[in-house]
Write an enzyme that holds these catalytic residues in place. Structure first.
Site, PDB file in Angstrom:
ATOM      1  N   SER A   9       1.098  -1.104   0.178  1.00  0.00           N
ATOM      2  CA  SER A   9       0.136   0.315  -0.078  1.00  0.00           C
ATOM      3  C   SER A   9       1.237   1.132   0.085  1.00  0.00           C
ATOM      4  O   SER A   9       1.313   1.569   0.773  1.00  0.00           O
ATOM      5  CB  SER A   9      -0.699  -0.123   1.255  1.00  0.00           C
ATOM      6  OG  SER A   9      -1.660   1.366   1.261  1.00  0.00           O
ATOM      7  N   ASP A  36      -4.218   4.496  -2.187  1.00  0.00           N
ATOM      8  CA  ASP A  36      -5.783   4.097  -1.194  1.00  0.00           C
ATOM      9  C   ASP A  36      -6.110   5.519  -1.840  1.00  0.00           C
ATOM     10  O   ASP A  36      -5.831   6.832  -1.035  1.00  0.00           O
ATOM     11  CB  ASP A  36      -5.591   4.274   0.745  1.00  0.00           C
ATOM     12  CG  ASP A  36      -4.868   2.032   0.510  1.00  0.00           C
ATOM     13  OD1 ASP A  36      -6.017   1.736   0.685  1.00  0.00           O
ATOM     14  OD2 ASP A  36      -4.077   2.519   1.204  1.00  0.00           O
ATOM     15  N   MET A  38      -9.003   8.196   0.012  1.00  0.00           N
ATOM     16  CA  MET A  38      -9.385   8.878   0.793  1.00  0.00           C
ATOM     17  C   MET A  38     -10.170  10.466   0.764  1.00  0.00           C
ATOM     18  O   MET A  38      -9.691  10.817   0.186  1.00  0.00           O
ATOM     19  CB  MET A  38      -9.103   8.620   1.854  1.00  0.00           C
ATOM     20  CG  MET A  38      -8.318   7.224   2.241  1.00  0.00           C
ATOM     21  SD  MET A  38      -7.634   7.427   3.596  1.00  0.00           S
ATOM     22  CE  MET A  38      -6.737   5.911   3.713  1.00  0.00           C
ATOM     23  N   HIS A  67      -8.270   1.707  -4.483  1.00  0.00           N
ATOM     24  CA  HIS A  67      -8.860   1.300  -4.126  1.00  0.00           C
ATOM     25  C   HIS A  67      -9.518   2.618  -3.378  1.00  0.00           C
ATOM     26  O   HIS A  67      -9.005   3.108  -1.978  1.00  0.00           O
ATOM     27  CB  HIS A  67      -8.319   0.586  -2.303  1.00  0.00           C
ATOM     28  CG  HIS A  67      -9.241   0.506  -1.161  1.00  0.00           C
ATOM     29  ND1 HIS A  67      -8.997  -0.029   0.696  1.00  0.00           N
ATOM     30  CD2 HIS A  67     -10.413   0.488  -0.839  1.00  0.00           C
ATOM     31  CE1 HIS A  67      -9.834   0.790   1.180  1.00  0.00           C
ATOM     32  NE2 HIS A  67     -10.577   0.052   0.273  1.00  0.00           N
ATOM     33  N   MET A  69     -11.910   5.187  -1.055  1.00  0.00           N
ATOM     34  CA  MET A  69     -12.990   5.262   0.424  1.00  0.00           C
ATOM     35  C   MET A  69     -13.594   6.966   0.053  1.00  0.00           C
ATOM     36  O   MET A  69     -13.001   7.411   0.750  1.00  0.00           O
ATOM     37  CB  MET A  69     -11.488   5.660   1.031  1.00  0.00           C
ATOM     38  CG  MET A  69     -11.535   3.821   1.089  1.00  0.00           C
ATOM     39  SD  MET A  69      -9.845   3.716   3.243  1.00  0.00           S
ATOM     40  CE  MET A  69      -9.230   3.578   1.717  1.00  0.00           C
ATOM     41  N   MET A 138     -11.933  -5.390   4.383  1.00  0.00           N
ATOM     42  CA  MET A 138     -11.008  -5.053   5.373  1.00  0.00           C
ATOM     43  C   MET A 138     -11.071  -5.351   6.769  1.00  0.00           C
ATOM     44  O   MET A 138     -11.499  -5.731   7.685  1.00  0.00           O
ATOM     45  CB  MET A 138     -12.362  -2.782   5.540  1.00  0.00           C
ATOM     46  CG  MET A 138     -12.043  -2.356   4.525  1.00  0.00           C
ATOM     47  SD  MET A 138     -11.370  -2.400   3.068  1.00  0.00           S
ATOM     48  CE  MET A 138      -9.665  -1.545   4.717  1.00  0.00           C
ATOM     49  N   ASP A 176      -7.156  -5.794   3.566  1.00  0.00           N
ATOM     50  CA  ASP A 176      -6.490  -5.063   3.734  1.00  0.00           C
ATOM     51  C   ASP A 176      -6.864  -4.491   5.039  1.00  0.00           C
ATOM     52  O   ASP A 176      -8.110  -4.140   5.624  1.00  0.00           O
ATOM     53  CB  ASP A 176      -6.978  -3.924   3.027  1.00  0.00           C
ATOM     54  CG  ASP A 176      -6.818  -2.967   2.358  1.00  0.00           C
ATOM     55  OD1 ASP A 176      -5.888  -2.267   3.100  1.00  0.00           O
ATOM     56  OD2 ASP A 176      -7.516  -1.580   1.906  1.00  0.00           O
TER      57      ASP A 176
HETATM   58  C1  DX5 Z   1      -6.782   1.303   5.028  1.00  0.00           C
HETATM   59  C2  DX5 Z   1      -6.576   1.168   3.863  1.00  0.00           C
HETATM   60  C3  DX5 Z   1      -5.217   0.617   3.834  1.00  0.00           C
HETATM   61  C4  DX5 Z   1      -3.734   0.855   4.274  1.00  0.00           C
HETATM   62  C5  DX5 Z   1      -3.240  -0.791   5.149  1.00  0.00           C
HETATM   63  O1  DX5 Z   1      -7.882   2.501   4.688  1.00  0.00           O
HETATM   64  O2  DX5 Z   1      -6.948   0.996   3.089  1.00  0.00           O
HETATM   65  O3  DX5 Z   1      -4.644   0.060   1.626  1.00  0.00           O
HETATM   66  O4  DX5 Z   1      -3.263   1.644   3.627  1.00  0.00           O
HETATM   67  O5  DX5 Z   1      -2.412   0.248   6.148  1.00  0.00           O
HETATM   68  P1  DX5 Z   1      -1.431  -1.438   6.870  1.00  0.00           P
HETATM   69  O6  DX5 Z   1      -0.774  -2.113   6.053  1.00  0.00           O
HETATM   70  O7  DX5 Z   1      -0.664  -0.637   7.515  1.00  0.00           O
HETATM   71  O8  DX5 Z   1      -2.898  -1.252   7.352  1.00  0.00           O
HETATM   72 ZN    ZN Z   2      -7.225   0.164   0.878  1.00  0.00          ZN
END
Ligand code: DX5
Ligand code: ZN
Length: 220
Positions: A9, A36, A38, A67, A69, A138, A176
């Site tokens: 990630s 990611d 967001m 991904h 969000m 998740m 994830d």
């Molecule tokens: C969280 C993200 C993940 C995050 C995972 O909302 O979707 O992809 O980057 O990070 P780690 O592996 O540090 O939990």
């Molecule tokens: Zn993610």
């Protein structure tokens, strides 16, 4: 059985040395780039947006797994296709008409993914499982890297694997959040195909070696 994949990630990368970290992933045994996005509304955090993704794609030589969000992701499907996303994952909880959203993603030439929050039961996906290329379970509440893994995830993976087999679907299961060398094998044994790893890779002293170790763990 196809080999199991690791998707580092980029959220956990050093954004001041982003090209260096992208090249590290290119040269490593990692399979995908996990990106990611967001919006500060669907999740209580803002990560990065289109200009940063454009620059990542310029250097990345592997599958771009995005991904989202964000609320109302339909607004940006074409944008993310044009930026070079290969897989576009939307949240179940953010889509009123999930089936329509999945078709729209595929119409833009991308693989269609659905992410589910920890409270969302996998059974809610059964009626559209044959339309989903990837389910992202998740294993933390979305919004932040570096959180600890929710143990109930193993059970969700097993239930989802049953649904996929029962419906003769070819959907991949991605996990994830909070993935480490301690839970990777158990996740694969439960039925996972792709493990996202952020902090565990980038906060280690040798990220390239950490990716190699994870790949060994999940493919033996
Ligand atoms: C969280 C993200 C993940 C995050 C995972 O909302 O979707 O992809 O980057 O990070 P780690 O592996 O540090 O939990
Ligand atoms: Zn993610």
């Amino acid at each position: 059985m196809a080999s199991k994949r690791i998707a580092p990630s980029v959220l956990a990368a050093d954004f001041a040395n982003l090209q260096r970290d992208v090249e590290m992933i290119n040269k490593s045994e990692a399979d995908w780039f996990h990106i990611d996005i967001m919006d500060g509304v669907f999740v209580p955090n803002i990560s990065f947006g289109m200009p940063v993704l454009r620059d990542i794609v310029k250097h990345a030589t592997k599958t771009i797994d995005v991904h989202l969000m964000i609320v109302d992701p339909d607004r940006y499907i074409k944008t993310f296709a044009d930026l070079g996303s290969n897989i576009l994952t939307v949240h179940y909880e953010a889509c009123t008409h999930l089936h329509r959203t999945l078709q729209a993603i595929k119409a833009e030439g991308m693989k269609a993914g659905v992410a589910i929050n920890p409270h969302t039961n996998v059974s809610l996906l059964e009626d559209v499982i044959n339309d989903i290329d990837l389910v992202c379970i998740m294993s933390v509440n979305p919004g932040f890297g570096g959180q600890s893994f929710i143990e109930n995830t193993y059970e969700k993976v097993k239930q989802l694997r049953k649904i996929i087999v029962k419906n003769n679907a070819s959907t991949l299961i991605e996990i994830d959040g909070g993935v480490t060398n301690k839970n990777a094998k158990q996740l694969i044994d439960a039925g996972a195909d792709v493990l996202v790893a952020g902090s565990f890779v980038f906060k280690s002293t040798d990220p390239n070696q950490t990716i190699k170790e994870l790949k060994e763990i999940i493919n033996t």
